[in-house]
Enzyme design. Structure first.
Site, PDB file in Angstrom:
ATOM      1  N   HIS A 185       0.836  -1.197   0.000  1.00  0.00           N
ATOM      2  CA  HIS A 185       0.000   0.000   0.000  1.00  0.00           C
ATOM      3  C   HIS A 185       0.875   1.253   0.000  1.00  0.00           C
ATOM      4  O   HIS A 185       2.072   1.191   0.279  1.00  0.00           O
ATOM      5  CB  HIS A 185      -0.901   0.031   1.239  1.00  0.00           C
ATOM      6  CG  HIS A 185      -0.112   0.091   2.526  1.00  0.00           C
ATOM      7  ND1 HIS A 185       0.515  -1.014   3.067  1.00  0.00           N
ATOM      8  CD2 HIS A 185       0.162   1.139   3.364  1.00  0.00           C
ATOM      9  CE1 HIS A 185       1.127  -0.673   4.190  1.00  0.00           C
ATOM     10  NE2 HIS A 185       0.944   0.640   4.381  1.00  0.00           N
ATOM     11  N   ASP A 231       1.038   5.099   1.839  1.00  0.00           N
ATOM     12  CA  ASP A 231       0.511   5.815   3.005  1.00  0.00           C
ATOM     13  C   ASP A 231      -0.058   7.153   2.564  1.00  0.00           C
ATOM     14  O   ASP A 231       0.485   7.816   1.657  1.00  0.00           O
ATOM     15  CB  ASP A 231       1.612   6.064   4.042  1.00  0.00           C
ATOM     16  CG  ASP A 231       2.072   4.778   4.700  1.00  0.00           C
ATOM     17  OD1 ASP A 231       1.280   3.814   4.728  1.00  0.00           O
ATOM     18  OD2 ASP A 231       3.219   4.742   5.193  1.00  0.00           O
ATOM     19  N   HIS A 276       4.888  -0.062  -0.122  1.00  0.00           N
ATOM     20  CA  HIS A 276       5.518  -0.971   0.833  1.00  0.00           C
ATOM     21  C   HIS A 276       4.483  -1.907   1.456  1.00  0.00           C
ATOM     22  O   HIS A 276       3.268  -1.707   1.322  1.00  0.00           O
ATOM     23  CB  HIS A 276       6.235  -0.189   1.932  1.00  0.00           C
ATOM     24  CG  HIS A 276       5.323   0.687   2.743  1.00  0.00           C
ATOM     25  ND1 HIS A 276       4.799   1.884   2.267  1.00  0.00           N
ATOM     26  CD2 HIS A 276       4.809   0.548   4.000  1.00  0.00           C
ATOM     27  CE1 HIS A 276       4.035   2.450   3.187  1.00  0.00           C
ATOM     28  NE2 HIS A 276       4.006   1.645   4.251  1.00  0.00           N
ATOM     29  N   ARG A 323       4.264  -8.465  17.601  1.00  0.00           N
ATOM     30  CA  ARG A 323       5.063  -7.303  17.203  1.00  0.00           C
ATOM     31  C   ARG A 323       4.227  -6.036  17.370  1.00  0.00           C
ATOM     32  O   ARG A 323       3.050  -6.007  17.017  1.00  0.00           O
ATOM     33  CB  ARG A 323       5.508  -7.440  15.745  1.00  0.00           C
ATOM     34  CG  ARG A 323       6.343  -6.262  15.246  1.00  0.00           C
ATOM     35  CD  ARG A 323       6.550  -6.315  13.750  1.00  0.00           C
ATOM     36  NE  ARG A 323       7.351  -5.204  13.289  1.00  0.00           N
ATOM     37  CZ  ARG A 323       7.359  -4.759  12.028  1.00  0.00           C
ATOM     38  NH1 ARG A 323       6.610  -5.331  11.110  1.00  0.00           N
ATOM     39  NH2 ARG A 323       8.130  -3.727  11.693  1.00  0.00           N
TER      40      ARG A 323
END
Length: 716
Positions: free
Chosen positions: A645, A647, A697, A707
């Site tokens: 995607h 940002d 990314h 995480r």
């Protein structure tokens, strides 16, 4: 007291330190005498006896003081008895200076004094006062003067032996009769005044009495010396007398006169009478007790105790925290106090118990009192205070960016704060030294010997409606014990506690505005300030920058705060938290706005990310505004990855909040256009990259563990 100079004699007499409080009218005079001895040694010996090479003989040394209480009734006749006896064995051609001792400072030596005395063309010269004492009805009998002070003060006079003998020849009074009334009646008698040849030092050329004249006296710095200047008469008195209720003012002047502190030499007496600790073995250390006081909700408590253990001198192995009565639950909302690392906690009925523990323990040599909001940065603080060897001494600490400190330079008439002329210079360390002050708070050290002797009263920390520190300082002053503050080193600062809220798991996270320095030390990466100097910024992929920003504690607290809040999003496209209610690339997350951390997070981006952005992307200046800032959670059985995607931001900041291989397996970020991955994010490090167009990314799969990352979409 007998002072000698070639061809002359100087007499000083002891008198006890008198309290203005009725509760101390029954003072044991032997104890008072010892207190006076200590004061004399501290004040006179250091300030001027050495400087002017004077030797002396004490009149009445070892005798009990029976001269009465000057503050409530006339007295002092014992001084006349002592003087009369001493004069019998003195040579007729001598000049005698007779002064009170414990509240007197010499600004110059015998040469100037004798010259001014001889210029009067009189045989006896008394100090002069603005106020009449002890009988105001005698005012009309005083001779009028064209200019200057009109009334006699008996605290200081100088004269030839024969004339002084004649003056006291008719004395047959008791020890507690008034010496000043006796001398006054001689002076106002025209025949006796002429026969003895008496006058007053009307313009304060020799003697300066402070009572009633405080506005007339200022410090005058000249040629490596300091004088008290009478601005009303433009004179430089040789002897300054803190008579009556002016003891605080004489202490203030004594910080400077005559060469205690000058602009040329700084503090000349600060390295005298030290108690060196260098070379001592641990078994030879001076044991001390610590009283730690928490009086309100306070940030960074755990840091306080971590820092306290690094003071450089091992404490006596009884470490206790003393809270005000009933404060435990009130302060911490039921959070167990042991979270702050204490092994033993005592809620005591009286807040001065720690000092009492030291007083009763024969091995205790010092009592160190410290409030929890004190940030001691100097690990040698205790060592420095012990070496200074004063009865009560405090390290000067300040509130960052303000003139608020842990001492007062002066007191108002009602006993509260007043700013001394030198306060700002001391706070800003333009004047460095050890300063006699009337009030200390928050942190100070007291010699155990002083607690056992001069300060042995059980009500040391109480007086009227005063708070604990004001009562303590009031009682210390009334006992004639000096209090000092040192700014010869930098020691630390005071936390702001006024707006500390207790509504979160880690409340200190919200202190970035109230206590920025402490917040930064706690939550910003230790290497952040080295980024530019040591070139710590890495470029793992084109236009992607990697640098340290958050500390391990900062990362842990953010994660724990989010988990404690617990309202993780479902990871669907529908999201009512954002404008429009639709998320194109959903994650399982909690927004900073949900925990009311948006202002604090913006401050972090503005102060710690924006400067890096402007360096790495030349010509781009940002106000660090963000549409979205949130913490994302990745788990194999929840949301293990994030599809490719762009940002919706000018640039994105992605901070790793935990550690690969320890907290999770897999994970990372891949930039598809460049086929470049960052697969081993470092805890507390930020990955910064452009958001739109170029840096398509994805989030790589987490295969085990959990995480956490903090993501910010930043626009100008």
């Amino acid at each position: 007291m007998l002072l000698s100079w070639p061809g002359y004699r100087f007499l000083l007499t002891w008198q006890p330190l008198i309290s203005t409080s009725d509760k101390y009218q029954s003072l044991d005079w032997k104890q008072a005498f010892l207190e006076t001895v200590l004061t004399i040694c501290s004040l006179l010996w250091r300030m001027w006896l050495q400087l002017f090479y004077l030797s002396w003989k004490v009149l009445g040394n070892g005798d009990t003081w029976n001269g009465g209480d000057y503050m409530t009734a006339p007295g002092g006749g014992q001084k006349v008895n002592l003087l009369k006896a001493a004069l019998q064995n003195m040579e007729e051609d001598k000049v005698v200076l007779f002064i009170d001792s414990y509240d007197v400072v010499f600004a110059s030596g015998p040469k100037e004094l004798l010259k001014k005395f001889q210029q009067t063309n009189h045989k006896v010269v008394f100090s002069a006062e603005t106020l009449i004492w002890p009988d105001r009805h005698l005012e009309d009998k005083y001779p009028h003067v064209r200019e200057g002070k009109r009334f006699l003060g008996s605290g200081g006079f100088i004269g030839y032996v024969p004339n002084l003998k004649e003056m006291v020849s008719d004395w047959s009074g008791k020890d507690n009769d008034s010496d000043q009334l006796f001398f006054t009646k001689i002076y106002i008698n025209p025949e006796k005044r002429k026969s003895i040849n008496i006058t007053l030092d009307n313009k304060c050329r020799m003697f300066q009495n402070l009572y009633g004249s405080l506005d007339e006296v200022v410090l005058k710095f000249e040629d490596g010396r300091v004088r008290a200047r009478n601005v009303l008469y433009d004179t430089l008195p040789v002897i300054v007398h803190g008579n009556g209720p002016t003891k605080l003012q004489i202490n203030y002047l004594g910080n400077y006169i005559p060469k205690v502190w000058t602009f040329e030499t700084g503090c000349s007496g600060c390295l005298e009478d030290l108690r060196p600790l260098s070379g001592l073995k641990e078994s030879e250390y001076h044991w001390w007790f610590i009283g730690i006081f928490i009086q309100q909700p306070t940030p960074f408590v755990s840091v306080f105790f971590e820092r306290l253990h690094k003071t450089g001198i091992p404490p006596k192995p009884t470490q206790t925290l003393h809270l005000q009565p009933g404060e435990r639950n009130k302060l911490y909302n039921g959070v167990p106090i042991v979270k702050f690392g204490l092994k033993r906690v005592y809620c005591v009925p009286c807040i001065f118990v720690p000092s009492e523990m030291c007083r009763q323990d024969k091995d205790c040599e010092y009592f160190f009192s410290v409030d929890i909001e004190v940030v001691l940065k100097n690990k040698d603080t205790l060592k420095i205070l012990i070496e200074q060897n004063e009865p009560v001494i405090a390290p000067m600490i300040t509130r960052e960016g303000r003139l608020w400190t842990n001492f007062w330079g002066a007191l108002s008439a009602d006993g509260y704060y007043a700013r001394s002329e030198d306060y700002v210079d001391i706070v800003q360390r333009r004047r460095v030294g050890v300063w006699n002050v009337p009030y200390l708070t928050k942190v100070y050290m007291v010699k155990a010997s002083v607690l056992r002797e001069e300060l042995s009263a059980n009500d040391l920390f109480s007086f009227g409606n005063m708070d604990m520190d004001m009562a303590f300082c009031h009682n210390v002053r009334n006992k004639g014990v000096f209090m000092y503050v040192t700014n010869m080193h930098t020691f630390g600062r005071l936390l702001s506690t006024e707006n500390y809220q207790m509504t979160h798991l880690h409340n200190d996270l919200w202190q970035i505005f109230e206590n920025p320095m402490d917040w930064e030390e706690r939550y910003i990466h230790e290497n952040y300030t080295k980024i530019m100097r040591d070139k710590l910024i890495e470029t793992p992929c084109p236009d992607v920058y990697w640098f340290p920003i958050l500390s391990v504690t900062g990362c842990d607290h953010i994660v724990e705060e989010m988990e404690n809040f617990g309202q993780w999003s479902g990871g669907g496209n529908t999201d009512t938290r954002i404008q429009g209610g639709y998320e194109n690339v959903p994650t399982i997350d909690i927004h900073m706005t949900q925990i009311n951390y948006q202002k604090e997070w913006h401050k972090i981006l503005l102060d710690y990310v924006a400067p890096i952005t402007e360096k790495m992307y030349p010509g781009y200046y940002t106000k660090a505004q963000f549409e979205l800032a949130f913490v994302v959670r990745y788990k194999p059985d929840e949301q293990p990855l994030l599809r490719p995607h762009h940002d919706a931001s000018t640039f994105t900041v992605n901070i790793a909040l935990n550690q690969k291989q320890i907290d999770y397996q897999g994970g990372g970020c891949r930039f598809l256009r460049y086929n470049c991955s960052v697969e081993a994010p470092r805890k507390g490090w930020a990955l910064m990259h452009p958001g739109r167009l170029t840096h398509y990314h994805e989030g790589l799969r987490v295969t085990a563990g959990t995480r956490y990352i903090a993501v910010s979409f930043v626009d100008p």
